[in-house]
Design an enzyme around this catalytic site. Sequence first.
Site, PDB file in Angstrom:
ATOM      1  N   ASP A 100       9.270   1.543   5.061  1.00 26.11           N
ATOM      2  CA  ASP A 100       8.512   1.804   6.294  1.00 26.11           C
ATOM      3  C   ASP A 100       8.983   0.794   7.332  1.00 26.11           C
ATOM      4  O   ASP A 100       9.419  -0.302   6.996  1.00 26.11           O
ATOM      5  CB  ASP A 100       6.988   1.751   6.090  1.00 26.11           C
ATOM      6  CG  ASP A 100       6.501   0.500   5.374  1.00 26.11           C
ATOM      7  OD1 ASP A 100       6.982  -0.610   5.672  1.00 26.11           O
ATOM      8  OD2 ASP A 100       5.635   0.623   4.499  1.00 26.11           O
ATOM      9  N   HIS A 147      10.270  -2.915   3.702  1.00 25.52           N
ATOM     10  CA  HIS A 147       9.127  -3.050   4.619  1.00 25.52           C
ATOM     11  C   HIS A 147       9.619  -3.836   5.841  1.00 25.52           C
ATOM     12  O   HIS A 147       9.613  -5.067   5.848  1.00 25.52           O
ATOM     13  CB  HIS A 147       7.961  -3.755   3.934  1.00 25.52           C
ATOM     14  CG  HIS A 147       7.401  -3.005   2.772  1.00 25.52           C
ATOM     15  ND1 HIS A 147       6.892  -1.726   2.893  1.00 25.52           N
ATOM     16  CD2 HIS A 147       7.283  -3.345   1.469  1.00 25.52           C
ATOM     17  CE1 HIS A 147       6.472  -1.306   1.702  1.00 25.52           C
ATOM     18  NE2 HIS A 147       6.701  -2.257   0.829  1.00 25.52           N
ATOM     19  N   GLU A 156      10.491   1.532  -0.929  1.00 24.29           N
ATOM     20  CA  GLU A 156       9.174   1.531  -0.278  1.00 24.29           C
ATOM     21  C   GLU A 156       9.323   1.490   1.243  1.00 24.29           C
ATOM     22  O   GLU A 156       8.574   0.816   1.945  1.00 24.29           O
ATOM     23  CB  GLU A 156       8.342   0.324  -0.744  1.00 24.29           C
ATOM     24  CG  GLU A 156       8.169   0.222  -2.249  1.00 24.29           C
ATOM     25  CD  GLU A 156       7.280  -0.944  -2.680  1.00 24.29           C
ATOM     26  OE1 GLU A 156       6.501  -1.461  -1.842  1.00 24.29           O
ATOM     27  OE2 GLU A 156       7.356  -1.333  -3.861  1.00 24.29           O
ATOM     28  N   ASN A 203      12.440  -5.007  -8.353  1.00 28.59           N
ATOM     29  CA  ASN A 203      12.029  -4.463  -7.056  1.00 28.59           C
ATOM     30  C   ASN A 203      11.446  -5.573  -6.188  1.00 28.59           C
ATOM     31  O   ASN A 203      10.608  -6.357  -6.657  1.00 28.59           O
ATOM     32  CB  ASN A 203      10.970  -3.375  -7.295  1.00 28.59           C
ATOM     33  CG  ASN A 203      10.655  -2.559  -6.062  1.00 28.59           C
ATOM     34  OD1 ASN A 203      11.547  -2.007  -5.437  1.00 28.59           O
ATOM     35  ND2 ASN A 203       9.371  -2.466  -5.728  1.00 28.59           N
ATOM     36  N   GLU A 221       8.652  -8.317  -7.330  1.00 34.34           N
ATOM     37  CA  GLU A 221       8.372  -9.445  -6.431  1.00 34.34           C
ATOM     38  C   GLU A 221       8.243 -10.772  -7.172  1.00 34.34           C
ATOM     39  O   GLU A 221       7.269 -11.515  -7.017  1.00 34.34           O
ATOM     40  CB  GLU A 221       7.118  -9.156  -5.607  1.00 34.34           C
ATOM     41  CG  GLU A 221       7.266  -7.912  -4.736  1.00 34.34           C
ATOM     42  CD  GLU A 221       6.002  -7.544  -3.974  1.00 34.34           C
ATOM     43  OE1 GLU A 221       5.013  -8.295  -4.027  1.00 34.34           O
ATOM     44  OE2 GLU A 221       6.007  -6.482  -3.327  1.00 34.34           O
TER      45      GLU A 221
END
Length: 422
Positions: free
Chosen positions: A258, A226, A256, A190, A149
């Site tokens: 979701d 996300h 990651e 990432n 990030e």
Amino acid sequence: MHTKALLAALLAPAAVSAQLNSLAVAAGLKYFGTAVGESAVSSDSAYMAIVNNKNELGQLVAENGQKWDATEPSRGTFSYTQGDIVPKVAKANGQYLRCHTLVWYSQLPNWVSSGSWTRATLQSVIETHISNVMGHYIGQCYAWDVVNEAIADDGTWRDSVFYKTFGTDYLALAFNAAKKADANTKLYYNDYNLEYNGAKTDRAVELVGIVKKAGAPIDGVGFQGHLIVGSTPSRSSLTTVLKRFTALNVEVAYTELDIRHSSLPASASALVTQGNDFASVVGSCVDTTGCVGVTVWGFTDKYSWVPNTFSGAGDALIYDKNFAKKAAWTSISSVLAAKATKPATTLITSTVAPTVTASTTAAPITSTSTSTSSAAAATTSAATGAEQAHWGQCGGIGWTGATKCQSPWTCKVSNAYYSQCL
């Protein structure tokens, strides 16, 4: 014996429900995996029954235990009590391990984030941290998220202690230090919201170029994934953005994943939309040469980070709070099965659903438990002639479940072992 067991599993006239990692491998991916919450490992046996099932989850990542605040809480003092929990599980089960994360602006101990640094002193701190942490896990990690990030939501460089001190020079510094610490692991950048192919994505493309131009190694880009139900890009749009990075000669992965409902409880139509969104994401990975796998950020709503971060939102994962598979699980399994060039099936043999997975790959055949409710649902479907929802399985060798689809979907043959409602 292996061949006989395989044929028996493929041909037996019983309810068939393939498991996600087995399907992912058959579809050409390296793994389907999950983040694992360290606290649940020793406290929740139902949770661990799914985590330990390599046929369902072939790769694990520690949710928090390998981050800087956990591994080096004070300068030069390293602790791996939390960081070792998930790697031990993965090793015992023969699962891939993704390691997460080394240089990130968040979850930094105060001595790093609030320190007064020169380039030389902070470089020493970064290199020492990476050397020690990666050295502790050397040979265990398929991949490391080296930098996490580094880009703000608007596409500018994130104003972290690292950027304030180095500008973008810290990127190559970190990747070089990581390569020195473990030459054989994959080194990733990432980030989240890369999926939308906007200014942040453009900056990430630039980041890969910066690292490479500096002569530093970078092997992959992680798309965190996300996302929000109903706002997830289409399968083709996601494929396009993944290919922007594979064209740079790096691999990609969803790291990651979701997909959260903005408000709860979710309606029946929202659950269907969520399933379609998961199908789009996973489908884009199997459509992209160089996309190696998909990791969900937890698999059960029971332990999701989402409700504590996004007020009123939640139910973002593929199992509900009681470990029952949701429509999202079905949509993922359907996309993977349709893409598979080799059959990968799971034979349900009792009411508590111990499963025997058979695959034409070299993976061993193992036995584990899945939810009783899922097994019962499969049995009920076959007995009552219920119609399958969109993306559901509706036929194939050994299938004894429903063979009709809910309107307006029709049952279409993908291969001899799999037909689905499309």
